[in-house]
Design an enzyme around this catalytic site. Structure first.
Site, PDB file in Angstrom:
ATOM      1  N   TYR A 132       0.723  -1.218   0.066  1.00 57.56           N
ATOM      2  CA  TYR A 132      -0.089   0.138  -0.195  1.00 57.56           C
ATOM      3  C   TYR A 132       0.763   1.372  -0.070  1.00 57.56           C
ATOM      4  O   TYR A 132       0.409   2.298  -0.202  1.00 57.56           O
ATOM      5  CB  TYR A 132      -0.801  -0.217   1.189  1.00 57.56           C
ATOM      6  CG  TYR A 132      -2.073  -1.139   1.386  1.00 57.56           C
ATOM      7  CD1 TYR A 132      -2.089  -2.075   0.271  1.00 57.56           C
ATOM      8  CD2 TYR A 132      -2.680  -1.379   2.560  1.00 57.56           C
ATOM      9  CE1 TYR A 132      -3.078  -3.020   0.462  1.00 57.56           C
ATOM     10  CE2 TYR A 132      -3.632  -2.201   2.650  1.00 57.56           C
ATOM     11  CZ  TYR A 132      -3.778  -3.150   1.582  1.00 57.56           C
ATOM     12  OH  TYR A 132      -4.557  -4.360   1.648  1.00 57.56           O
ATOM     13  N   LEU A 188     -17.581  -3.103   1.249  1.00 56.43           N
ATOM     14  CA  LEU A 188     -18.728  -2.267   0.433  1.00 56.43           C
ATOM     15  C   LEU A 188     -18.372  -2.464  -0.964  1.00 56.43           C
ATOM     16  O   LEU A 188     -19.148  -1.713  -1.696  1.00 56.43           O
ATOM     17  CB  LEU A 188     -18.456  -0.810   0.808  1.00 56.43           C
ATOM     18  CG  LEU A 188     -18.375  -0.499   2.267  1.00 56.43           C
ATOM     19  CD1 LEU A 188     -18.289   0.890   2.571  1.00 56.43           C
ATOM     20  CD2 LEU A 188     -19.777  -0.970   3.071  1.00 56.43           C
ATOM     21  N   SER A 216     -11.935   4.481   4.002  1.00 60.70           N
ATOM     22  CA  SER A 216     -12.457   5.636   3.730  1.00 60.70           C
ATOM     23  C   SER A 216     -11.385   6.741   3.928  1.00 60.70           C
ATOM     24  O   SER A 216     -10.898   6.986   5.133  1.00 60.70           O
ATOM     25  CB  SER A 216     -13.713   6.038   4.244  1.00 60.70           C
ATOM     26  OG  SER A 216     -14.421   7.383   3.780  1.00 60.70           O
ATOM     27  N   ASN A 267     -19.063   4.508   9.131  1.00 62.30           N
ATOM     28  CA  ASN A 267     -18.976   2.951   9.317  1.00 62.30           C
ATOM     29  C   ASN A 267     -18.315   2.402  10.211  1.00 62.30           C
ATOM     30  O   ASN A 267     -18.378   1.192  10.693  1.00 62.30           O
ATOM     31  CB  ASN A 267     -17.702   3.185   8.288  1.00 62.30           C
ATOM     32  CG  ASN A 267     -18.088   3.128   6.850  1.00 62.30           C
ATOM     33  OD1 ASN A 267     -19.251   3.297   6.399  1.00 62.30           O
ATOM     34  ND2 ASN A 267     -17.018   3.521   6.077  1.00 62.30           N
TER      35      ASN A 267
END
Length: 260
Positions: free
Chosen positions: A39, A189, A230, A239
């Site tokens: 990442y 999601l 997010s 969330n």
């Protein structure tokens, strides 16, 4: 610290946003943070940890060894470098990111069983040295899990897999539950796609919750720990709370939603 629910995922969180997202997430109440070497935001998360002056036992931190690394020395080096970038004494959980290199994931065969055992061996040694508390995997199917189990007595703590409404790999989930392997759900999601589904929107409205809260509740009812991501503080707050009752009838309707 025990693992907490939900976790905050850092996939596709840019270097520019990672520090802020970590700080805001911690302020909201998240204590479980999930990243990966691939990442490329570990250093920024480390800056947030330093700025917040956190006690190490007050949060849970997961990272992942790149899928392309399938040898002992490479895995050992990756673990040390990950810990250094995050600026911590240890990781609560380190995962093998995938059973084979990403470029080959959709191709048949070639499960890299020997290489995964070598990476697991490196993680075992890191645990003995106090660098890792728990060992796990990601994107592993049943055969991949059995390969590790047959090699080592060290339990597989978690298998992080892609789960959302419309995408439920029941065979892997059931096997993990039967073997006391924690199931973690990334992209719960559907990378935001499932929030546009009319059935999901209708059920969410009926339950007076958001579409994202409904999706997270559904994953939770499958016995999986959701890891939503997010970069919006508002969305992170939404969330964080999906504590509501979902009827059996609504759950059954969601079971039939098709993957987008």
């Amino acid at each position: 610290m025990n693992i907490t629910n939900p976790g905050l995922g850092f996939w596709q969180i840019s270097k520019e946003d990672a520090k802020r997202v970590f700080i805001e997430g911690y302020e909201i109440g998240y204590r479980h943070f999930d990243t990966a070497i691939s990442y490329q935001n570990e250093s920024e998360m480390g800056e947030a940890i330093k700025e917040l002056k956190l006690n190490r036992e007050d949060y849970w931190l997961t990272s992942k060894i790149p899928a392309e690394i399938k040898n002992y020395e490479g895995a050992k080096r990756a673990i040390d470098e990950s810990i250094a970038r995050l600026g911590v004494e240890y990781l609560d959980l380190m995962l093998i990111h995938a059973p084979k290199p990403w470029a080959l994931m959709t191709l048949p065969g070639g499960r890299y069983h020997k290489g995964n055992r070598e990476v697991w061996r490196a993680m075992l040694d890191a645990k003995k040295e106090g660098k890792i508390k728990h060992l796990g995997v990601s994107n592993f199917n049943v055969n991949d899990l059995k390969n590790i189990q047959e090699y080592s007595d060290e339990p597989i703590f978690a298998n992080q897999i892609w789960i959302h409404v419309g995408r439920v790999p029941n065979k892997v989930i059931d096997y993990c539950h039967e073997n006391n392997i924690l199931v973690e759900a990334y992209s719960p999601l559907g990378s935001g796609r499932m929030l546009k589904d009319k059935t999901i929107q209708e059920i969410a409205k009926r339950n007076n919750v958001t579409a994202s809260q409904l999706c997270l509740k559904y994953v939770d009812l499958l016995g999986a720990l959701p890891l939503p991501r997010s970069k919006s503080k508002e969305h992170m707050m939404v969330n964080f709370n999906y504590d509501f009752e979902l009827s059996k009838e609504d759950k059954e309707i969601l079971d039939k939603v098709s993957k987008l």
